[in-house]
Scaffold this active site. Sequence first.
Site, PDB file in Angstrom:
ATOM      1  CB  SER A 150      24.453   6.668 -51.603  1.00 35.49           C
ATOM      2  OG  SER A 150      24.558   7.301 -52.852  1.00 35.49           O
ATOM      3  CG  ASP A 274      19.250  12.797 -53.740  1.00 31.55           C
ATOM      4  OD1 ASP A 274      20.198  13.288 -54.392  1.00 31.55           O
ATOM      5  OD2 ASP A 274      19.346  11.739 -53.103  1.00 31.55           O
ATOM      6  CG  HIS A 303      22.775  11.962 -52.289  1.00 35.01           C
ATOM      7  ND1 HIS A 303      21.968  11.024 -52.905  1.00 35.01           N
ATOM      8  CD2 HIS A 303      23.959  11.336 -52.038  1.00 35.01           C
ATOM      9  CE1 HIS A 303      22.634   9.892 -53.034  1.00 35.01           C
ATOM     10  NE2 HIS A 303      23.849  10.050 -52.503  1.00 35.01           N
TER      11      HIS A 303
END
Length: 338
Positions: A150, A274, A303
């Site tokens: 991330s 995502d 995600h």
Amino acid sequence: MPRGPTSSNPSLPPFRERAPWLGGDLQTLRNIIIGGPPELFGGERLLLAMPDGDLLAARLDRPATDAGAPLIVLTHGLAGSESSRHGVATARYLVSQGWPVLRLNLRGSAPSRATSGGRYHAGKTEDLVAALRGLPTELMSRGVVLIGNSLGGNLVLKFVGEGGHGLPVLAAVAVSTPIDLAASCARLMAPRNFVYHRYMLDEMKREALAPSAALTAAERAAIAGARNLYEFDDRFVAPHFGYRGAQDYYESNAAKNFLAGARLPTLILHALDDPWVPAGSYTAIDWSNLPMIEAALTQGGGHMGFHGVGSLTPWHDRATAQWLTQKGLGPHGMFETK
């Protein structure tokens, strides 16, 4: 039908969602709903010095047998830490496959908060550089592979695009990365993401307002009063680090602006569904013009999800291990080519 990766490396395993985790939201939330894997037993605590005296805490886990693999250095996402569910899962899998894994807690994240008054941001690569230079020589002797999850992926890709800073980094992997920070901020604040946004903003405030954080009274007020992610970045993060505002901060640190500088093998793994990162951030890039980067874009995965058919190990971890082995950076074969 399998949702295979769009990639210059078609040998990566295909991805197909595992029921009942169908769609980007359920893929994203799966670990929260049912919990992540247990923490590895043992582990070593390292404290890595920053030039200003802060110390970053890191956790090192080694495989049962030294298989000659390079060190994996894993960086977490926004408001995350070594205990993030997907980070624990990645460490467990890669250690089981023979890699030593060091999970780096960025400045101000738990448990680095106890030893650092400062804070991280999406592009603070100078902290990553200092942490790598502070590692014991024996850990660096076989080289390093960076993995960023991330927001940590943005940090890793910016580091790679800056040329690697003369460190023995052999390759890099970025997973579910907000490579366009402004677009990802807008996406997270969209009405459909209200619950995600509220959760993340609360976590960011909690992390930033820790009693030991070196903040002025005005900064604490700005953090507490931020009504959304943009205000948090515009009123606190940007001025705290010398940027003119949120847009200047985003543009100065977005990984998309550094990709052309990559000079070492880099794998980008991202799901086009995502819910936090808009697909257009990835589809707008002509990946064929970036010879050192392989971008595997799946239709599904959410995600930091990638919960696929055939294995309880997330697809991104299996794809990472296979790619590293192909590059000759696996256990017992870091110089092999396959």
